[in-house]
Design a protein around this motif. Structure first.
Motif, PDB file in Angstrom:
ATOM      1  N   VAL A  59      66.427  63.786  27.849  1.00  0.00           N
ATOM      2  CA  VAL A  59      66.382  62.895  26.687  1.00  0.00           C
ATOM      3  C   VAL A  59      67.768  62.776  26.062  1.00  0.00           C
ATOM      4  N   ASP A  60      68.505  63.896  25.991  1.00  0.00           N
ATOM      5  CA  ASP A  60      69.867  63.847  25.459  1.00  0.00           C
ATOM      6  C   ASP A  60      70.744  62.910  26.290  1.00  0.00           C
ATOM      7  N   ARG A  61      70.577  62.938  27.600  1.00  0.00           N
ATOM      8  CA  ARG A  61      71.376  62.064  28.469  1.00  0.00           C
ATOM      9  C   ARG A  61      71.042  60.595  28.210  1.00  0.00           C
ATOM     10  N   VAL A  62      69.746  60.317  28.120  1.00  0.00           N
ATOM     11  CA  VAL A  62      69.309  58.948  27.859  1.00  0.00           C
ATOM     12  C   VAL A  62      69.878  58.449  26.533  1.00  0.00           C
ATOM     13  N   LEU A  63      69.766  59.278  25.506  1.00  0.00           N
ATOM     14  CA  LEU A  63      70.256  58.894  24.187  1.00  0.00           C
ATOM     15  C   LEU A  63      71.763  58.677  24.180  1.00  0.00           C
ATOM     16  N   ALA A  64      72.492  59.503  24.911  1.00  0.00           N
ATOM     17  CA  ALA A  64      73.949  59.377  24.942  1.00  0.00           C
ATOM     18  C   ALA A  64      74.364  58.046  25.561  1.00  0.00           C
ATOM     19  N   LYS A 109      62.687  60.176  34.035  1.00  0.00           N
ATOM     20  CA  LYS A 109      62.801  61.638  34.017  1.00  0.00           C
ATOM     21  C   LYS A 109      62.797  62.209  32.603  1.00  0.00           C
ATOM     22  N   ALA A 110      62.872  61.312  31.603  1.00  0.00           N
ATOM     23  CA  ALA A 110      63.005  61.764  30.216  1.00  0.00           C
ATOM     24  C   ALA A 110      61.841  61.348  29.329  1.00  0.00           C
ATOM     25  N   ALA A 111      61.168  60.273  29.677  1.00  0.00           N
ATOM     26  CA  ALA A 111      60.142  59.732  28.779  1.00  0.00           C
ATOM     27  C   ALA A 111      59.129  58.966  29.611  1.00  0.00           C
ATOM     28  N   LYS A 112      58.150  58.394  28.935  1.00  0.00           N
ATOM     29  CA  LYS A 112      57.123  57.597  29.609  1.00  0.00           C
ATOM     30  C   LYS A 112      56.827  56.360  28.770  1.00  0.00           C
TER      31      LYS A 112
END
Length: 224
Positions: free
Chosen positions: A104-109, A139-142
Motif C-alpha cells: 500500500v505504501d508503494r501504491v500511495l507513493a 497486490k495492495a488492495a481490491k
C-alpha cells in the motif's frame, strides 16, 4: 495516517488547492525534479542495513518515507514545485521495500508523485506513475476500496486532460464501479463526496463525447 493522506490528496486533485491537477510554479519553470531552491532538498535517504530482517528493513524505510510524505503533502498544498523533489524521493525509497512488503505504501507513493507531476503539467510522466500504481494495485488492495477507486480516478483525469477520451471513459467506469461496490458493502444509500466528484467529471466527459443520455444518468446518480 497514510489513509488520511490518500483521502486528502484525492480531494486535492479536484479541490481548491490544485484545480484540475494544475498549479503555478511561482517563478519556477516547474521542471520535474529541478528547482531553484536545492538547498531546501535533503540528500538521498539512507538505505537500510543488509543484515536486517525484511521486517526491520521495512520499518526503517517506513520511518523515512513517512517524513518525506509529510513534506510532499505540505508542499503540494502550498503549490510549491519543491514537492516534485520530495514526492520523487518518497517514491524512490518506497521502491526499496523488500519484496511484497508495504505494498500500500508503494501504491500511495506512486500516486502522490503522480499528483505532483500532474500539478506542474508533466502529464506524460504523471501517467507513467499512475500506470505503475495500477500495476501494483492488485497486490495492495481490491475493488471496493478507496485505494482502488482513487487509482483509476486519477488515471482517468490524466487521460481526460490528454484528450484520450476512450481511455478516460474506461478508467472512470472502473473507478465508479469500485465506489459503488464500496457503497453497497457499507449499505450507504447515497454516493459520498468523492464519488459525486467522479460521477460529475465522467458526466462532463460523456457530454463532450456526445453521449448525452449516459451523461444525464450519471448526473442523476450524483444528485441522490
Amino acid at each position: 495516517m497514510r489513509v488520511w493522506v490518500w483521502c486528502f490528496l484525492a480531494g486535492l486533485a479536484v479541490g481548491h488547492a490544485l484545480p484540475g491537477f494544475s498549479a503555478q510554479s511561482k517563478g519556477n519553470d516547474g521542471q520535474a525534479g529541478a528547482t531553484s531552491a536545492r538547498s531546501s532538498v535533503p540528500g538521498p535517504a539512507t538505505a537500510p542495513d543488509t543484515a536486517m530482517t525484511d521486517e526491520e528493513k521495512a520499518n526503517q524505510l517506513s520511518d523515512q518515507i513517512g517524513k518525506l510524505m509529510v513534506k510532499c503533502v505540505n508542499l503540494l498544498t502550498a503549490q510549491d514545485p519543491l514537492s516534485l523533489d520530495f514526492c520523487k524521493q518518497q517514491r524512490d525509497l518506497a521502491e526499496q521495500y523488500p519484496a511484497q512488503q508495504r505494498m500500500v505504501d508503494r501504491v500511495l507513493a506512486h500516486d502522490e508523485y503522480g499528483i505532483a507531476l500532474a500539478a506542474f503539467d508533466h502529464k506524460q510522466e504523471a501517467l507513467g506513475e499512475f500506470n505503475q500504481e495500477i500495476r501494483l494495485l492488485p497486490k495492495a488492495a481490491k475493488p471496493g476500496t478507496l485505494e482502488w477507486s482513487t487509482a483509476y480516478w486519477h488515471r482517468a483525469m490524466i487521460h481526460s486532460q490528454m484528450n484520450e477520451t476512450k481511455l478516460a471513459d474506461r478508467d472512470y467506469r472502473a473507478a465508479e464501479e469500485s465506489f459503488r461496490r464500496e457503497q453497497r458493502e457499507k449499505g450507504a444509500q447515497h454516493p459520498d463526496r468523492k464519488m459525486r466528484v467522479v460521477l460529475r467529471q465522467h458526466a462532463a466527459l460523456l457530454q463532450k463525447m456526445g453521449e448525452t443520455t449516459a451523461s444525464q444518468k450519471l448526473l442523476q446518480e450524483a444528485a441522490k
